[in-house]
Design a protein around this motif. Structure first.
Motif, short mmCIF file in Angstrom:
data_model
loop_
_atom_site.label_atom_id
_atom_site.label_comp_id
_atom_site.label_asym_id
_atom_site.label_seq_id
_atom_site.Cartn_x
_atom_site.Cartn_y
_atom_site.Cartn_z
N ASP A 16 0.69 -1.07 -0.03
CA ASP A 16 -0.03 -0.06 -0.03
C ASP A 16 0.78 1.28 0.06
O ASP A 16 1.80 1.38 0.78
CB ASP A 16 -0.79 0.00 1.00
CG ASP A 16 -2.01 1.06 0.98
OD1 ASP A 16 -2.53 1.59 0.24
OD2 ASP A 16 -2.15 1.71 2.18
N LYS A 54 -2.99 -6.13 -2.29
CA LYS A 54 -2.35 -4.73 -2.90
C LYS A 54 -3.35 -3.99 -3.16
O LYS A 54 -4.52 -4.14 -3.72
CB LYS A 54 -1.88 -5.50 -4.19
CG LYS A 54 -0.98 -4.34 -4.89
CD LYS A 54 -0.16 -4.44 -6.18
CE LYS A 54 0.49 -3.40 -6.74
NZ LYS A 54 1.32 -3.78 -7.77
N THR A 108 -4.65 -0.27 -4.86
CA THR A 108 -4.29 0.59 -6.06
C THR A 108 -5.23 1.42 -6.36
O THR A 108 -6.46 1.30 -5.78
CB THR A 108 -4.15 -0.27 -7.34
OG1 THR A 108 -5.13 -1.12 -7.73
CG2 THR A 108 -2.88 -1.36 -7.25
#
Length: 107
Positions: free
Chosen positions: A34, A104, A106
């Motif tokens: 992050d 993850k 995004t």
């Protein structure tokens, strides 16, 4: 929207700013990516989410969820005390044994 139990719990713990319950959604060896940083294991993930909760007080509104095998992508509108709030973010989840093994985030 119909969500798998784990994903619904992940969202609920974030929206309640419950760091310990949030970390319980992850495997012991989970990895989180992050804002250009990587956090490995529950201890680092706990430190990361506690700091993020204190600083941003984020609330997630799920918009879409797609899963293919052991990978899922949650698209959510995230609001909080951060610049650009609200923002649409994607949470790329790697799943293992009904827990999150990788995450993850995004934009």
């Amino acid at each position: 929207m119909e969500l798998p139990n784990l994903v619904a719990r992940f969202i609920e713990t974030q929206n309640n700013l419950d760091s310990k319950a949030y970390v319980a959604c992850f495997t012991d060896a989970a990895i989180v990516h992050d804002e250009g940083r990587t956090y490995k294991g529950k201890e680092e993930i706990l430190q990361w989410i506690e700091q993020a909760n204190a600083e941003y007080q984020s609330f997630m509104k799920p918009l879409k969820y797609e899963q293919s095998g052991i990978n899922g992508v949650l698209t959510a509108e995230v609001s909080g005390t951060f610049p650009g709030s609200p923002a649409e973010l994607k949470f790329h989840l790697g799943l293992k044994n009904d827990l999150i093994d990788s995450l993850k985030v995004t934009g």
